[in-house]
Write a protein that holds these residues in place. Structure first.
Motif, PDB file in Angstrom:
ATOM      1  N   TYR A   1      53.639  57.590 116.880  1.00  0.00           N
ATOM      2  CA  TYR A   1      52.235  57.892 117.133  1.00  0.00           C
ATOM      3  C   TYR A   1      51.911  59.383 116.995  1.00  0.00           C
ATOM      4  O   TYR A   1      50.818  59.808 117.372  1.00  0.00           O
ATOM      5  CB  TYR A   1      51.832  57.384 118.528  1.00  0.00           C
ATOM      6  CG  TYR A   1      51.954  55.883 118.647  1.00  0.00           C
ATOM      7  CD1 TYR A   1      50.986  55.046 118.121  1.00  0.00           C
ATOM      8  CD2 TYR A   1      53.061  55.298 119.265  1.00  0.00           C
ATOM      9  CE1 TYR A   1      51.097  53.668 118.214  1.00  0.00           C
ATOM     10  CE2 TYR A   1      53.190  53.923 119.369  1.00  0.00           C
ATOM     11  CZ  TYR A   1      52.209  53.115 118.842  1.00  0.00           C
ATOM     12  OH  TYR A   1      52.329  51.741 118.930  1.00  0.00           O
ATOM     13  N   ARG A   2      52.886  60.139 116.476  1.00  0.00           N
ATOM     14  CA  ARG A   2      52.710  61.571 116.228  1.00  0.00           C
ATOM     15  C   ARG A   2      52.218  62.306 117.476  1.00  0.00           C
ATOM     16  O   ARG A   2      51.214  63.022 117.454  1.00  0.00           O
ATOM     17  CB  ARG A   2      51.762  61.799 115.042  1.00  0.00           C
ATOM     18  CG  ARG A   2      52.234  61.151 113.744  1.00  0.00           C
ATOM     19  CD  ARG A   2      51.454  61.629 112.544  1.00  0.00           C
ATOM     20  NE  ARG A   2      51.661  63.061 112.297  1.00  0.00           N
ATOM     21  CZ  ARG A   2      52.719  63.575 111.695  1.00  0.00           C
ATOM     22  NH1 ARG A   2      53.707  62.786 111.281  1.00  0.00           N
ATOM     23  NH2 ARG A   2      52.803  64.880 111.510  1.00  0.00           N
ATOM     24  N   LEU A   3      52.959  62.102 118.557  1.00  0.00           N
ATOM     25  CA  LEU A   3      52.624  62.716 119.835  1.00  0.00           C
ATOM     26  C   LEU A   3      53.518  63.912 120.116  1.00  0.00           C
ATOM     27  O   LEU A   3      54.656  63.980 119.637  1.00  0.00           O
ATOM     28  CB  LEU A   3      52.792  61.704 120.973  1.00  0.00           C
ATOM     29  CG  LEU A   3      51.951  60.433 120.916  1.00  0.00           C
ATOM     30  CD1 LEU A   3      52.322  59.527 122.078  1.00  0.00           C
ATOM     31  CD2 LEU A   3      50.467  60.762 120.944  1.00  0.00           C
ATOM     32  N   ASN A   4      53.020  64.837 120.904  1.00  0.00           N
ATOM     33  CA  ASN A   4      53.831  65.928 121.434  1.00  0.00           C
ATOM     34  C   ASN A   4      54.322  65.497 122.819  1.00  0.00           C
ATOM     35  O   ASN A   4      53.517  65.258 123.722  1.00  0.00           O
ATOM     36  CB  ASN A   4      53.013  67.214 121.536  1.00  0.00           C
ATOM     37  CG  ASN A   4      53.868  68.399 121.953  1.00  0.00           C
ATOM     38  OD1 ASN A   4      54.584  68.352 122.945  1.00  0.00           O
ATOM     39  ND2 ASN A   4      53.794  69.490 121.194  1.00  0.00           N
ATOM     40  N   VAL A   5      55.646  65.367 122.971  1.00  0.00           N
ATOM     41  CA  VAL A   5      56.216  64.909 124.246  1.00  0.00           C
ATOM     42  C   VAL A   5      57.064  66.007 124.896  1.00  0.00           C
ATOM     43  O   VAL A   5      57.948  65.722 125.702  1.00  0.00           O
ATOM     44  CB  VAL A   5      57.042  63.614 124.060  1.00  0.00           C
ATOM     45  CG1 VAL A   5      56.156  62.446 123.668  1.00  0.00           C
ATOM     46  CG2 VAL A   5      58.162  63.831 123.039  1.00  0.00           C
ATOM     47  N   ASP A   6      56.791  67.262 124.534  1.00  0.00           N
ATOM     48  CA  ASP A   6      57.552  68.375 125.113  1.00  0.00           C
ATOM     49  C   ASP A   6      57.448  68.382 126.640  1.00  0.00           C
ATOM     50  O   ASP A   6      58.431  68.649 127.337  1.00  0.00           O
ATOM     51  CB  ASP A   6      57.048  69.706 124.557  1.00  0.00           C
ATOM     52  CG  ASP A   6      57.409  69.893 123.087  1.00  0.00           C
ATOM     53  OD1 ASP A   6      58.181  69.064 122.558  1.00  0.00           O
ATOM     54  OD2 ASP A   6      56.925  70.862 122.471  1.00  0.00           O
ATOM     55  N   LYS A   7      56.262  68.094 127.160  1.00  0.00           N
ATOM     56  CA  LYS A   7      56.080  68.097 128.610  1.00  0.00           C
ATOM     57  C   LYS A   7      56.950  67.033 129.269  1.00  0.00           C
ATOM     58  O   LYS A   7      57.633  67.306 130.269  1.00  0.00           O
ATOM     59  CB  LYS A   7      54.611  67.833 128.970  1.00  0.00           C
ATOM     60  CG  LYS A   7      54.329  67.891 130.462  1.00  0.00           C
ATOM     61  CD  LYS A   7      52.909  67.466 130.801  1.00  0.00           C
ATOM     62  CE  LYS A   7      52.769  65.965 130.731  1.00  0.00           C
ATOM     63  NZ  LYS A   7      51.460  65.480 131.266  1.00  0.00           N
ATOM     64  N   GLN A   8      56.964  65.845 128.699  1.00  0.00           N
ATOM     65  CA  GLN A   8      57.761  64.759 129.273  1.00  0.00           C
ATOM     66  C   GLN A   8      59.255  65.073 129.210  1.00  0.00           C
ATOM     67  O   GLN A   8      60.003  64.822 130.163  1.00  0.00           O
ATOM     68  CB  GLN A   8      57.463  63.447 128.546  1.00  0.00           C
ATOM     69  CG  GLN A   8      56.107  62.838 128.858  1.00  0.00           C
ATOM     70  CD  GLN A   8      54.972  63.467 128.077  1.00  0.00           C
ATOM     71  OE1 GLN A   8      55.189  64.289 127.174  1.00  0.00           O
ATOM     72  NE2 GLN A   8      53.744  63.098 128.407  1.00  0.00           N
ATOM     73  N   LEU A   9      59.688  65.641 128.086  1.00  0.00           N
ATOM     74  CA  LEU A   9      61.100  65.994 127.941  1.00  0.00           C
ATOM     75  C   LEU A   9      61.505  67.093 128.919  1.00  0.00           C
ATOM     76  O   LEU A   9      62.620  67.073 129.468  1.00  0.00           O
ATOM     77  CB  LEU A   9      61.393  66.429 126.505  1.00  0.00           C
ATOM     78  CG  LEU A   9      61.301  65.336 125.436  1.00  0.00           C
ATOM     79  CD1 LEU A   9      61.469  65.938 124.053  1.00  0.00           C
ATOM     80  CD2 LEU A   9      62.355  64.248 125.669  1.00  0.00           C
ATOM     81  N   SER A  10      60.606  68.046 129.152  1.00  0.00           N
ATOM     82  CA  SER A  10      60.924  69.134 130.076  1.00  0.00           C
ATOM     83  C   SER A  10      61.123  68.619 131.501  1.00  0.00           C
ATOM     84  O   SER A  10      61.918  69.171 132.263  1.00  0.00           O
ATOM     85  CB  SER A  10      59.820  70.191 130.054  1.00  0.00           C
ATOM     86  OG  SER A  10      58.618  69.691 130.601  1.00  0.00           O
ATOM     87  N   GLN A  11      60.433  67.537 131.845  1.00  0.00           N
ATOM     88  CA  GLN A  11      60.579  66.952 133.167  1.00  0.00           C
ATOM     89  C   GLN A  11      61.915  66.238 133.330  1.00  0.00           C
ATOM     90  O   GLN A  11      62.345  65.967 134.454  1.00  0.00           O
ATOM     91  CB  GLN A  11      59.431  65.975 133.437  1.00  0.00           C
ATOM     92  CG  GLN A  11      58.070  66.652 133.537  1.00  0.00           C
ATOM     93  CD  GLN A  11      56.927  65.657 133.594  1.00  0.00           C
ATOM     94  OE1 GLN A  11      57.008  64.563 133.039  1.00  0.00           O
ATOM     95  NE2 GLN A  11      55.855  66.031 134.277  1.00  0.00           N
ATOM     96  N   LEU A  12      62.559  65.960 132.205  1.00  0.00           N
ATOM     97  CA  LEU A  12      63.837  65.237 132.235  1.00  0.00           C
ATOM     98  C   LEU A  12      65.004  66.130 131.805  1.00  0.00           C
ATOM     99  O   LEU A  12      66.102  65.623 131.561  1.00  0.00           O
ATOM    100  CB  LEU A  12      63.756  64.017 131.310  1.00  0.00           C
ATOM    101  CG  LEU A  12      62.739  62.939 131.711  1.00  0.00           C
ATOM    102  CD1 LEU A  12      62.573  61.925 130.587  1.00  0.00           C
ATOM    103  CD2 LEU A  12      63.154  62.252 133.002  1.00  0.00           C
ATOM    104  N   THR A  13      64.791  67.434 131.729  1.00  0.00           N
ATOM    105  CA  THR A  13      65.821  68.356 131.235  1.00  0.00           C
ATOM    106  C   THR A  13      67.130  68.242 132.001  1.00  0.00           C
ATOM    107  O   THR A  13      68.210  68.154 131.404  1.00  0.00           O
ATOM    108  CB  THR A  13      65.315  69.820 131.305  1.00  0.00           C
ATOM    109  OG1 THR A  13      64.146  69.945 130.477  1.00  0.00           O
ATOM    110  CG2 THR A  13      66.387  70.775 130.804  1.00  0.00           C
TER     111      THR A  13
END
Length: 212
Positions: free
Chosen positions: A167-179
């Motif tokens: 869906y061509r989304l930016n998921v940087d925020k979600q990934l940062s929460q799971l670092t």
């Protein structure tokens, strides 16, 4: 499939076949074998109910797990196969079949724990199916759930990356929460997780190439 044929199967061998098919991403084989295991569990359960109702001795069958496990695992694997084949409706149908297994009779404490575990799996897997089918507004809720359910984290990361790419989304925020959780996966993996971790890394690389 006739009961006499089904009873000739070893349910734990079927579980091994399912795990192997899952590891090698053989989705059609996963579907076929999951259906056999579910039919096996259903017929054995019906036989037990019949013997109980008739006051007969319930036949002892050598199995590594309680019968409820084979009900849940067969539907879980069927749902996984349908999800990867893009058949989200059938994946949901399978999930709904193991979200609540408490309808089985004579469940002891160990069986109730298995029921609870499959309930958790059903919740995380239903999130995955809904998100992959386009309900991307659930991503933040999904991440919060993954933080409370480490067993589903690696599969969840793959779902997040697939969704981002699809869906061509930016998921940087979600990934940062799971670092922190991702760091733990890097340092500690068992053999069954290796294939899924490689898949996550491949998807992550594709995502980084797209965003740079």
């Amino acid at each position: 499939m006739h009961l006499s044929i089904l009873k000739a199967f070893n349910p734990d061998f079927l579980v091994e076949m399912l795990e192997t098919a899952h590891y090698f991403e053989q989705w059609d084989k996963l579907l076929y074998t999951a259906d056999i295991l579910h039919s096996y569990a259903q017929r054995i359960y019906e036989e037990r109910l019949y013997c109980k109702a008739m006051g007969m001795t319930i036949p002892l069958i050598r199995m590594q797990h309680p019968l409820v496990y084979y009900f849940g695992f067969s539907q879980q694997m069927r749902g996984v196969a349908c999800q990867h084949l893009g058949n989200y409706k059938q994946a949901r149908d399978s999930i709904y079949k193991y979200v609540e297994l408490g309808w089985l009779e004579d469940l002891g404490r160990d069986e109730q724990e298995i029921v609870l575990e499959f309930r958790h799996l059903a919740k995380v897997n239903l999130y995955a199916v809904e998100i992959l089918s386009g309900k991307t507004d659930l991503l933040d809720d999904y991440v919060r759930f993954l933080q409370t359910y480490p067993k589903g984290l690696l599969d969840g990361l793959v779902v997040i990356m697939q969704t981002a790419l699809c869906y061509r989304l930016n998921v940087d925020k979600q990934l940062s929460q799971l670092t922190d959780d991702i760091s733990k996966i890097k340092s500690k993996q068992d053999k069954t997780e290796e294939s899924q971790y490689r898949r996550f890394c491949f998807l992550m690389n594709s995502y980084n190439m797209r965003t740079t």
